[in-house]
Design a protein around this motif. Structure first.
Motif, PDB file in Angstrom:
ATOM      1  N   GLU A  92      26.331  98.250  10.663  1.00  0.00           N
ATOM      2  CA  GLU A  92      25.926  99.166  11.731  1.00  0.00           C
ATOM      3  C   GLU A  92      25.018  98.466  12.738  1.00  0.00           C
ATOM      4  OE1 GLU A  92      24.237 102.601   9.815  1.00  0.00           O
ATOM      5  OE2 GLU A  92      26.207 103.311   9.134  1.00  0.00           O
ATOM      6  N   ARG A  93      24.052  97.685  12.239  1.00  0.00           N
ATOM      7  CA  ARG A  93      23.130  96.977  13.140  1.00  0.00           C
ATOM      8  C   ARG A  93      23.887  95.981  14.012  1.00  0.00           C
ATOM      9  NH1 ARG A  93      17.385  95.642  13.411  1.00  0.00           N
ATOM     10  NH2 ARG A  93      17.197  97.649  12.379  1.00  0.00           N
ATOM     11  N   ALA A  94      24.902  95.320  13.435  1.00  0.00           N
ATOM     12  CA  ALA A  94      25.686  94.330  14.183  1.00  0.00           C
ATOM     13  C   ALA A  94      26.779  94.980  15.025  1.00  0.00           C
ATOM     14  CB  ALA A  94      26.305  93.327  13.217  1.00  0.00           C
ATOM     15  N   ASP A  95      26.958  96.291  14.870  1.00  0.00           N
ATOM     16  CA  ASP A  95      28.007  97.034  15.565  1.00  0.00           C
ATOM     17  C   ASP A  95      29.393  96.453  15.245  1.00  0.00           C
ATOM     18  OD1 ASP A  95      28.856  99.162  17.109  1.00  0.00           O
ATOM     19  OD2 ASP A  95      28.819  98.002  18.985  1.00  0.00           O
ATOM     20  N   LEU A  96      29.602  96.218  13.941  1.00  0.00           N
ATOM     21  CA  LEU A  96      30.874  95.689  13.451  1.00  0.00           C
ATOM     22  C   LEU A  96      31.371  96.582  12.319  1.00  0.00           C
ATOM     23  CD1 LEU A  96      30.006  91.883  13.370  1.00  0.00           C
ATOM     24  CD2 LEU A  96      31.664  93.005  14.883  1.00  0.00           C
ATOM     25  N   PRO A  97      32.656  96.505  12.001  1.00  0.00           N
ATOM     26  CA  PRO A  97      33.179  97.320  10.898  1.00  0.00           C
ATOM     27  C   PRO A  97      32.522  96.936   9.571  1.00  0.00           C
ATOM     28  CG  PRO A  97      34.961  96.304  12.159  1.00  0.00           C
ATOM     29  CD  PRO A  97      33.684  95.711  12.657  1.00  0.00           C
ATOM     30  N   LEU A  98      32.397  97.904   8.689  1.00  0.00           N
ATOM     31  CA  LEU A  98      31.800  97.672   7.384  1.00  0.00           C
ATOM     32  C   LEU A  98      32.520  96.551   6.632  1.00  0.00           C
ATOM     33  CD1 LEU A  98      29.868  98.420   5.101  1.00  0.00           C
ATOM     34  CD2 LEU A  98      31.458 100.262   4.469  1.00  0.00           C
ATOM     35  N   SER A  99      33.817  96.491   6.744  1.00  0.00           N
ATOM     36  CA  SER A  99      34.600  95.479   6.021  1.00  0.00           C
ATOM     37  C   SER A  99      34.259  94.048   6.460  1.00  0.00           C
ATOM     38  CB  SER A  99      36.095  95.731   6.208  1.00  0.00           C
ATOM     39  OG  SER A  99      36.427  95.645   7.591  1.00  0.00           O
ATOM     40  N   SER A 100      33.665  93.898   7.624  1.00  0.00           N
ATOM     41  CA  SER A 100      33.350  92.539   8.096  1.00  0.00           C
ATOM     42  C   SER A 100      32.303  91.860   7.213  1.00  0.00           C
ATOM     43  CB  SER A 100      32.882  92.558   9.560  1.00  0.00           C
ATOM     44  OG  SER A 100      31.688  93.293   9.690  1.00  0.00           O
ATOM     45  N   THR A 101      31.418  92.636   6.590  1.00  0.00           N
ATOM     46  CA  THR A 101      30.391  92.007   5.747  1.00  0.00           C
ATOM     47  C   THR A 101      31.019  91.344   4.527  1.00  0.00           C
ATOM     48  OG1 THR A 101      29.926  94.050   4.546  1.00  0.00           O
ATOM     49  CG2 THR A 101      28.564  93.582   6.490  1.00  0.00           C
ATOM     50  N   THR A 102      32.051  91.951   3.976  1.00  0.00           N
ATOM     51  CA  THR A 102      32.704  91.342   2.811  1.00  0.00           C
ATOM     52  C   THR A 102      33.770  90.331   3.225  1.00  0.00           C
ATOM     53  OG1 THR A 102      34.214  93.236   2.658  1.00  0.00           O
ATOM     54  CG2 THR A 102      32.236  93.257   1.255  1.00  0.00           C
ATOM     55  N   TYR A 103      34.214  90.405   4.460  1.00  0.00           N
ATOM     56  CA  TYR A 103      35.177  89.422   4.945  1.00  0.00           C
ATOM     57  C   TYR A 103      34.495  88.074   5.184  1.00  0.00           C
ATOM     58  CZ  TYR A 103      38.746  87.181   7.787  1.00  0.00           C
ATOM     59  OH  TYR A 103      39.673  86.300   8.268  1.00  0.00           O
ATOM     60  N   TYR A 104      33.322  88.109   5.778  1.00  0.00           N
ATOM     61  CA  TYR A 104      32.635  86.864   6.138  1.00  0.00           C
ATOM     62  C   TYR A 104      31.689  86.353   5.050  1.00  0.00           C
ATOM     63  CZ  TYR A 104      34.509  87.551  10.783  1.00  0.00           C
ATOM     64  OH  TYR A 104      35.365  87.710  11.847  1.00  0.00           O
ATOM     65  N   PHE A 105      31.368  87.183   4.057  1.00  0.00           N
ATOM     66  CA  PHE A 105      30.446  86.785   2.998  1.00  0.00           C
ATOM     67  C   PHE A 105      31.026  87.187   1.653  1.00  0.00           C
ATOM     68  CE2 PHE A 105      28.047  87.340   6.845  1.00  0.00           C
ATOM     69  CZ  PHE A 105      27.306  86.167   6.889  1.00  0.00           C
ATOM     70  N   ASP A 106      30.965  86.277   0.682  1.00  0.00           N
ATOM     71  CA  ASP A 106      31.523  86.536  -0.636  1.00  0.00           C
ATOM     72  C   ASP A 106      30.779  87.631  -1.385  1.00  0.00           C
ATOM     73  OD1 ASP A 106      33.476  84.611  -0.285  1.00  0.00           O
ATOM     74  OD2 ASP A 106      32.291  83.020  -1.223  1.00  0.00           O
ATOM     75  N   SER A 107      29.490  87.784  -1.072  1.00  0.00           N
ATOM     76  CA  SER A 107      28.680  88.781  -1.775  1.00  0.00           C
ATOM     77  C   SER A 107      27.487  89.153  -0.904  1.00  0.00           C
ATOM     78  CB  SER A 107      28.181  88.220  -3.108  1.00  0.00           C
ATOM     79  OG  SER A 107      27.260  87.169  -2.874  1.00  0.00           O
TER      80      SER A 107
END
Length: 195
Positions: A39-54
């Motif tokens: 939300e802070r980055a104004d990106l989809p929630l799935s992007s956090t798990t796409y770009y980071f393993d955990s």
């Protein structure tokens, strides 16, 4: 080439790291959650798990990003600092700026508290230890340079003592609910460095 290594992917990953670092500084480790970062980055929630393993990988990237930004700021201040003898008051302010960050007015005590909460919480996150050691070594190098540019030669052992003194003064001030932990550290450091 993966999407994460494209310019757009790199920008998105960096936006997530910056958002996580902001949350970490503002509210501590518990604030760094997938949804809050996205939300802070104004990106989809799935992007956090796409770009980071955990979540741990994201937290580690945020800690390193914030620590590097502080070191860059400290190095820039140091680069602009002429080499000349300084009085104790000026030296104390330079050291505290490196250890506690810049004075933040009305929010200073809160930000100092959050800084120490992050430092202490690192112990419970072993995956952060290598990056914290590296950042700590670089910080000690900046402190040594502050003394050198101020016309005082100190050895690494003395710098460790100085850090321990400031840390102890700040933690004690926080325990005592002192509204100005920076000032408590300033007084202790002044006495420590006074001839």
């Amino acid at each position: 080439m993966t999407a994460a290594s494209t310019p757009k992917g790199e920008r998105r990953r960096q936006a997530l790291v910056e958002a996580a670092a902001e949350l970490l500084v503002e509210r501590g480790f518990d604030a760094v959650r997938h949804r809050a970062v996205a939300e802070r980055a104004d990106l989809p929630l799935s992007s956090t798990t796409y770009y980071f393993d955990s979540l741990d990988d994201l937290v580690e990237a945020a800690v390193e990003h914030h620590g590097r930004a502080e070191l860059v700021r400290g190095a820039a201040l140091l680069a602009a600092l002429p080499t000349q003898p300084r009085g104790i008051d000026a030296l104390v302010d330079l050291v505290l700026d490196q250890l506690l960050g810049p004075h933040a007015g009305d929010r200073d005590a809160e930000l100092v508290l959050l800084r120490y909460e992050r430092l202490v919480a690192t112990f419970r996150r072993p995956y952060l230890r290598p990056v914290m050691r590296t950042l700590g070594e670089e910080l000690r190098g900046l402190l040594l340079e502050v003394f050198t540019r101020s016309g005082l030669e100190v050895d690494p052992r003395r710098v460790e003592q100085l850090i321990a003194l400031v840390d102890g003064a700040v933690v004690n001030a926080l325990i005592e609910i002192d509204p100005d932990p920076r000032e408590v550290a300033r007084r202790m450091l002044h006495e420590f460095l006074a001839p």
